[in-house]
Design a protein around this motif. Structure first.
Motif, PDB file in Angstrom:
ATOM      1  N   ARG A  33      39.418  51.698  28.390  1.00  0.00           N
ATOM      2  CA  ARG A  33      40.182  50.411  27.991  1.00  0.00           C
ATOM      3  C   ARG A  33      41.809  50.862  27.779  1.00  0.00           C
ATOM      4  NH1 ARG A  33      35.975  49.583  29.840  1.00  0.00           N
ATOM      5  NH2 ARG A  33      34.455  47.987  28.717  1.00  0.00           N
ATOM      6  N   TYR A  44      43.057  46.511  36.026  1.00  0.00           N
ATOM      7  CA  TYR A  44      42.061  45.385  35.266  1.00  0.00           C
ATOM      8  C   TYR A  44      42.551  43.796  35.469  1.00  0.00           C
ATOM      9  CZ  TYR A  44      41.742  49.437  31.930  1.00  0.00           C
ATOM     10  OH  TYR A  44      41.466  50.552  31.470  1.00  0.00           O
ATOM     11  N   GLU A  45      43.562  43.796  36.391  1.00  0.00           N
ATOM     12  CA  GLU A  45      44.055  42.678  37.193  1.00  0.00           C
ATOM     13  C   GLU A  45      43.388  42.212  38.351  1.00  0.00           C
ATOM     14  OE1 GLU A  45      44.581  40.147  35.073  1.00  0.00           O
ATOM     15  OE2 GLU A  45      44.943  41.174  33.425  1.00  0.00           O
ATOM     16  N   SER A  49      35.995  45.156  39.498  1.00  0.00           N
ATOM     17  CA  SER A  49      35.652  44.750  38.164  1.00  0.00           C
ATOM     18  C   SER A  49      34.610  45.755  37.481  1.00  0.00           C
ATOM     19  CB  SER A  49      34.978  43.449  38.174  1.00  0.00           C
ATOM     20  OG  SER A  49      33.671  43.530  39.006  1.00  0.00           O
ATOM     21  N   THR A  50      34.456  46.840  37.990  1.00  0.00           N
ATOM     22  CA  THR A  50      33.512  47.780  37.569  1.00  0.00           C
ATOM     23  C   THR A  50      33.704  48.474  36.195  1.00  0.00           C
ATOM     24  OG1 THR A  50      34.706  49.613  38.629  1.00  0.00           O
ATOM     25  CG2 THR A  50      32.845  48.751  39.829  1.00  0.00           C
ATOM     26  N   TRP A  51      34.958  48.247  35.908  1.00  0.00           N
ATOM     27  CA  TRP A  51      35.434  48.860  34.524  1.00  0.00           C
ATOM     28  C   TRP A  51      34.646  47.919  33.270  1.00  0.00           C
ATOM     29  CZ3 TRP A  51      37.712  45.584  31.074  1.00  0.00           C
ATOM     30  CH2 TRP A  51      38.373  44.411  31.626  1.00  0.00           C
ATOM     31  N   ARG A  52      34.313  46.685  33.680  1.00  0.00           N
ATOM     32  CA  ARG A  52      33.839  45.878  32.677  1.00  0.00           C
ATOM     33  C   ARG A  52      32.443  46.271  32.014  1.00  0.00           C
ATOM     34  NH1 ARG A  52      36.689  41.004  32.390  1.00  0.00           N
ATOM     35  NH2 ARG A  52      38.166  40.555  34.014  1.00  0.00           N
ATOM     36  N   ASP A  53      31.633  47.136  33.020  1.00  0.00           N
ATOM     37  CA  ASP A  53      30.305  47.327  32.783  1.00  0.00           C
ATOM     38  C   ASP A  53      30.259  48.790  32.247  1.00  0.00           C
ATOM     39  OD1 ASP A  53      29.325  44.984  33.507  1.00  0.00           O
ATOM     40  OD2 ASP A  53      29.426  45.542  35.727  1.00  0.00           O
ATOM     41  N   ARG A  54      31.307  49.394  31.956  1.00  0.00           N
ATOM     42  CA  ARG A  54      31.456  50.816  31.483  1.00  0.00           C
ATOM     43  C   ARG A  54      31.792  50.892  30.015  1.00  0.00           C
ATOM     44  NH1 ARG A  54      33.707  52.462  37.017  1.00  0.00           N
ATOM     45  NH2 ARG A  54      32.026  53.001  38.233  1.00  0.00           N
ATOM     46  N   GLY A  56      34.083  52.107  26.708  1.00  0.00           N
ATOM     47  CA  GLY A  56      35.409  52.345  26.320  1.00  0.00           C
ATOM     48  C   GLY A  56      35.639  53.688  26.515  1.00  0.00           C
ATOM     49  N   HIS A 160      47.776  42.853  24.214  1.00  0.00           N
ATOM     50  CA  HIS A 160      47.015  41.826  24.217  1.00  0.00           C
ATOM     51  C   HIS A 160      47.231  40.541  23.520  1.00  0.00           C
ATOM     52  CE1 HIS A 160      44.063  44.110  26.724  1.00  0.00           C
ATOM     53  NE2 HIS A 160      44.404  45.154  26.048  1.00  0.00           N
ATOM     54  N   ASP A 317      36.299  45.173  45.412  1.00  0.00           N
ATOM     55  CA  ASP A 317      35.598  45.623  44.301  1.00  0.00           C
ATOM     56  C   ASP A 317      34.693  46.849  44.692  1.00  0.00           C
ATOM     57  OD1 ASP A 317      34.488  45.462  41.791  1.00  0.00           O
ATOM     58  OD2 ASP A 317      32.879  43.737  42.275  1.00  0.00           O
TER      59      ASP A 317
END
Length: 408
Positions: A33, A44-45, A49-54, A56, A160, A317
């Motif tokens: 993150r 991230y933009e 989108s694989t980072w979302r399921d990993r 932090g 953020h 993706d």
């Protein structure tokens, strides 16, 4: 086709088998993150989108296993030197002590003759004197990502809550230059053709970086970078077409090159320019953006997944995925992945336009991620083909003038 797990047939080299080149750069995602929310961030933009399921932070088990796999690969291939890159997200979210411990763990695991050169890539907002001292004490060099050396250059780098990142980032960069220059690796800046190139370069010099990396933003034929034609096709690339296409990025880089060249190259190192000069002189050079040297970098994600380099995530993706992980697979198995093989195939993996180009050995087809076109994979010229030709020919002309005594 969009491809899955980086195994689209269009990523496979069109020629015969390639002898794998062992990995020499190991990029460890210690934290997945970021404390910033830069509006243009491809990680991230972008489409991946694989980072979302990993997770932090990477767990101790992942870091321990990654260190063991690095040692295994290093011993198998008898490396004398490797590069360890501590990355994110923002790696300092994991804590400077944990980063230092990981660097020490890898050094302890690799065979004695092998030197481990460790670098941290950070946005600098979390750098403090104590953290910088901890990193420096473990021989970790710190690279800083900025859009320029002035607040006005960094307006899209916010946290953020929308607050500007510049005050903290500038403080971190100046602290590193003043208090821990031995740990200062340099500054990474992505080219923005809407900025004044010389102003950006000179503003970075004020932060006293020992080196500057100038990178082209990750775009491709399907999603072109700002300022390049939308809907253009790779057939509009190559020397014959270059004169018909705008070259905002090439023009920007040429202006910075002239400023750097006229100063006698003494103010700082600029990797892109140095490596272009080396390639023009027939010398070896290692960069993802130029030349034909095989890519030898591999990534370990926070969940232990083994992936190709992050830049591929700007294409589609899962483009960087391999289906491998450090718990069940060795890095030698990753070497056999078709996506890795394609990036080590040199000219054999390039489009016919590139293989026929007189600038082939210098340009090398440009950055792999910049060749992507939906439905056609990566066997295309770079979306920056005209910009790269503009820059390479400009540098070649300056070099020729210097050799004949007509230049500085």
């Amino acid at each position: 086709m969009s491809g899955t797990a980086g195994t689209s047939p269009a990523t496979v080299p069109p020629a015969g088998p390639v002898t794998p080149v062992p990995f020499g750069q190991f990029i460890i995602k210690v934290h997945g993150r970021c404390n910033l929310a830069c509006r243009y961030c491809y990680l991230y933009e972008g489409p991946d989108s694989t980072w979302r399921d990993r997770p932090g932070p990477a767990s101790d088990a992942v870091l321990d296993r990654a260190a063991a796999r690095i040692a295994e690969h290093t011993a198998t291939h008898r490396h004398q030197e490797i590069s360890l890159v501590l990355h994110g997200g923002e790696p300092l979210l994991a804590g400077a002590g944990r980063l230092a411990a990981l660097a020490g763990l890898v050094r302890a695991r690799v065979p004695g003759p092998c030197t481990v050169r460790t670098t941290l890539q950070t946005n600098a907002t979390l750098l403090t004197d104590a953290r910088a001292a901890t990193l420096a004490g473990q021989g970790i060099r710190v690279g800083i990502s900025l859009d320029g050396g002035l607040a006005a250059h960094n307006t899209r780098r916010t946290d953020h809550a929308g607050r500007p990142a510049w005050p903290a980032a500038a403080r971190g960069a100046r602290l590193l230059a003043a208090r821990h220059p031995e740990a200062y690796a340099g500054i990474l800046t992505v080219v923005d053709p809407d900025t004044d190139p010389v102003e950006v370069y000179e503003s970075l010099l004020a932060l006293r970086p020992p080196a500057v990396d100038l990178l082209l933003p990750h775009g491709n034929w399907t999603t072109p970078p700002p300022g390049l034609p939308v809907g253009a096709a790779p057939t509009e690339a190559g020397p014959a077409a270059a004169a018909r296409r705008p070259t905002p990025y090439g023009d920007w880089l040429c202006a910075v090159f002239d400023r750097w060249w006229q100063a006698g190259r003494r103010e700082t190192r600029v990797r892109l320019f140095e490596e272009c000069l080396a390639l023009l002189l027939g010398l070896p050079a290692a960069t993802e953006s130029l030349g034909l040297d095989p890519v030898n970098a591999i990534v370990v994600e926070t969940d232990g997944s083994i992936e190709q380099v992050d830049s591929l995530k700007s294409a589609y993706d899962t483009a960087a995925a391999t289906g491998l992980d450090v718990f069940r697979h060795s890095f030698d198995e990753a070497l056999r992945h078709p996506g890795v093989a394609a990036r080590q195939a040199g000219a054999a993996a390039l489009a016919p336009t590139c293989r026929a180009c007189p600038l082939l050995t210098v340009c090398g087809g440009g950055h792999y991620a910049h060749r992507y076109r939906a439905g056609h994979g990566f066997v295309n010229p770079s979306v920056y083909c005209a910009d790269l030709e503009r820059l390479i020919r400009h540098i070649a002309a300056r070099l020729a003038d210097a050799v004949t005594g007509d230049g500085p």
